[in-house]
Design a protein around this motif. Structure first.
Motif, PDB file in Angstrom:
ATOM      1  N   ASP A  47       0.889  -1.384  -0.007  1.00 40.83           N
ATOM      2  CA  ASP A  47      -0.031   0.119   0.061  1.00 40.83           C
ATOM      3  C   ASP A  47       0.714   1.282  -0.011  1.00 40.83           C
ATOM      4  N   VAL A  48       0.021   2.423   0.122  1.00 44.49           N
ATOM      5  CA  VAL A  48       0.603   3.717   0.018  1.00 44.49           C
ATOM      6  C   VAL A  48       0.336   4.546   1.399  1.00 44.49           C
ATOM      7  N   GLN A  49       0.974   5.032   1.968  1.00 45.16           N
ATOM      8  CA  GLN A  49       0.356   5.765   3.112  1.00 45.16           C
ATOM      9  C   GLN A  49       0.859   7.178   3.089  1.00 45.16           C
ATOM     10  N   VAL A  50      -0.056   8.152   3.355  1.00 41.39           N
ATOM     11  CA  VAL A  50       0.348   9.650   3.606  1.00 41.39           C
ATOM     12  C   VAL A  50       0.312   9.841   5.120  1.00 41.39           C
ATOM     13  N   LEU A  51       1.060  10.583   5.588  1.00 41.53           N
ATOM     14  CA  LEU A  51       1.324  10.708   7.163  1.00 41.53           C
ATOM     15  C   LEU A  51       1.462  12.191   7.106  1.00 41.53           C
ATOM     16  N   HIS A  52       0.496  12.970   7.727  1.00 46.88           N
ATOM     17  CA  HIS A  52       0.104  14.311   7.945  1.00 46.88           C
ATOM     18  C   HIS A  52       0.324  14.448   9.403  1.00 46.88           C
ATOM     19  N   GLY A  53       1.293  15.497   9.662  1.00 51.42           N
ATOM     20  CA  GLY A  53       1.350  15.995  11.055  1.00 51.42           C
ATOM     21  C   GLY A  53       0.938  17.360  11.289  1.00 51.42           C
ATOM     22  N   PHE A  54       0.129  17.463  12.326  1.00 51.30           N
ATOM     23  CA  PHE A  54      -0.484  18.529  12.867  1.00 51.30           C
ATOM     24  C   PHE A  54      -0.098  18.959  14.442  1.00 51.30           C
ATOM     25  N   ASP A  55      -0.404  20.279  14.655  1.00 48.13           N
ATOM     26  CA  ASP A  55      -0.104  20.644  16.086  1.00 48.13           C
ATOM     27  C   ASP A  55      -1.301  20.142  16.977  1.00 48.13           C
ATOM     28  N   THR A  56      -2.515  19.980  16.629  1.00 51.57           N
ATOM     29  CA  THR A  56      -3.542  19.417  17.451  1.00 51.57           C
ATOM     30  C   THR A  56      -4.438  18.395  16.849  1.00 51.57           C
ATOM     31  N   LEU A  57      -5.012  17.801  17.631  1.00 51.30           N
ATOM     32  CA  LEU A  57      -6.111  16.659  17.071  1.00 51.30           C
ATOM     33  C   LEU A  57      -7.313  17.363  16.366  1.00 51.30           C
ATOM     34  N   GLU A  58      -7.717  18.561  16.833  1.00 47.20           N
ATOM     35  CA  GLU A  58      -8.712  19.252  16.153  1.00 47.20           C
ATOM     36  C   GLU A  58      -8.398  19.714  14.645  1.00 47.20           C
ATOM     37  N   ASN A  59      -7.150  20.042  14.662  1.00 41.87           N
ATOM     38  CA  ASN A  59      -6.583  20.389  13.480  1.00 41.87           C
ATOM     39  C   ASN A  59      -6.582  19.309  12.283  1.00 41.87           C
ATOM     40  N   ALA A  60      -6.125  18.255  12.918  1.00 45.01           N
ATOM     41  CA  ALA A  60      -6.436  16.932  12.176  1.00 45.01           C
ATOM     42  C   ALA A  60      -7.558  16.599  11.501  1.00 45.01           C
ATOM     43  N   ASN A  61      -8.445  16.597  12.474  1.00 48.67           N
ATOM     44  CA  ASN A  61     -10.082  16.183  12.190  1.00 48.67           C
ATOM     45  C   ASN A  61     -10.430  17.416  11.245  1.00 48.67           C
ATOM     46  N   ALA A  62     -10.273  18.477  11.488  1.00 51.67           N
ATOM     47  CA  ALA A  62     -10.802  19.787  10.752  1.00 51.67           C
ATOM     48  C   ALA A  62     -10.454  19.364   9.128  1.00 51.67           C
ATOM     49  N   TYR A  63      -8.975  18.944   9.066  1.00 53.55           N
ATOM     50  CA  TYR A  63      -8.327  18.815   7.573  1.00 53.55           C
ATOM     51  C   TYR A  63      -9.304  17.980   6.903  1.00 53.55           C
ATOM     52  N   LEU A  64     -10.003  16.935   7.518  1.00 57.71           N
ATOM     53  CA  LEU A  64     -10.660  15.888   6.883  1.00 57.71           C
ATOM     54  C   LEU A  64     -11.704  16.730   6.193  1.00 57.71           C
ATOM     55  N   GLN A  65     -12.559  17.698   6.650  1.00 58.50           N
ATOM     56  CA  GLN A  65     -13.510  18.255   6.371  1.00 58.50           C
ATOM     57  C   GLN A  65     -13.347  19.560   5.501  1.00 58.50           C
ATOM     58  N   SER A  66     -12.123  19.776   5.231  1.00 56.12           N
ATOM     59  CA  SER A  66     -11.744  20.874   4.408  1.00 56.12           C
ATOM     60  C   SER A  66     -12.074  20.752   3.010  1.00 56.12           C
ATOM     61  N   ALA A  67     -12.117  21.873   2.103  1.00 51.85           N
ATOM     62  CA  ALA A  67     -12.195  22.026   0.652  1.00 51.85           C
ATOM     63  C   ALA A  67     -11.114  21.462   0.039  1.00 51.85           C
ATOM     64  N   LEU A  68      -9.905  21.416   0.624  1.00 52.55           N
ATOM     65  CA  LEU A  68      -8.405  21.168  -0.242  1.00 52.55           C
ATOM     66  C   LEU A  68      -8.573  19.569   0.023  1.00 52.55           C
ATOM     67  N   PHE A  69      -8.893  19.060   1.114  1.00 49.83           N
ATOM     68  CA  PHE A  69      -9.108  17.499   1.006  1.00 49.83           C
ATOM     69  C   PHE A  69     -10.163  17.044   0.336  1.00 49.83           C
ATOM     70  N   ASN A  70     -11.367  17.434   0.331  1.00 48.67           N
ATOM     71  CA  ASN A  70     -12.547  16.778  -0.261  1.00 48.67           C
ATOM     72  C   ASN A  70     -12.654  17.075  -1.559  1.00 48.67           C
ATOM     73  N   ASN A  71     -12.358  18.411  -2.012  1.00 50.92           N
ATOM     74  CA  ASN A  71     -12.648  18.771  -3.315  1.00 50.92           C
ATOM     75  C   ASN A  71     -11.332  18.692  -4.548  1.00 50.92           C
ATOM     76  N   ASP A  72     -10.263  18.342  -3.614  1.00 50.41           N
ATOM     77  CA  ASP A  72      -8.908  18.308  -4.616  1.00 50.41           C
ATOM     78  C   ASP A  72      -8.085  17.089  -4.645  1.00 50.41           C
TER      79      ASP A  72
END
Length: 93
Positions: A47-72
């Motif tokens: 498989d392939v994994q993408v590992l994203h580092g964030f300052d907080t758990l809240e920001n990690a979860n927020a990215y999953l709802q972002s336009a960059l993630f979902n639309n791009d």
């Protein structure tokens, strides 16, 4: 600190295209997503994994709802996937 790990089942024939999606959105991720600290592409035979580092758990979860993630990112990767992605969020103890 928190990590978002997305594991992707991608056939070898589609891995170069998937790496292109990763490269295309790495800089926008790091410059526009709140709390983004790092992004790495990890390649294994299975498989392939993408590992994203964030300052907080809240920001990690927020990215999953972002336009960059979902639309791009999701739109770019969807035709390359052999199965649904495995998405996990971790905090650093």
């Amino acid at each position: 600190m928190a990590f978002l790990q997305i594991t992707l089942k991608i056939a070898n024939a589609n891995r170069a295209a998937a790496a292109g999606v990763y490269q295309q959105y790495k800089a926008p991720f790091l410059s526009t997503i709140a709390g983004a600290k790092s992004k790495q592409l990890l390649v294994r035979d299975e498989d392939v994994q993408v590992l994203h580092g964030f300052d907080t758990l809240e920001n990690a979860n927020a990215y999953l709802q972002s336009a960059l993630f979902n639309n791009d990112v999701v739109v770019g990767l969807k035709p390359l996937l052999d199965a649904a992605p495995d998405v996990r969020v971790y905090t650093v103890a």
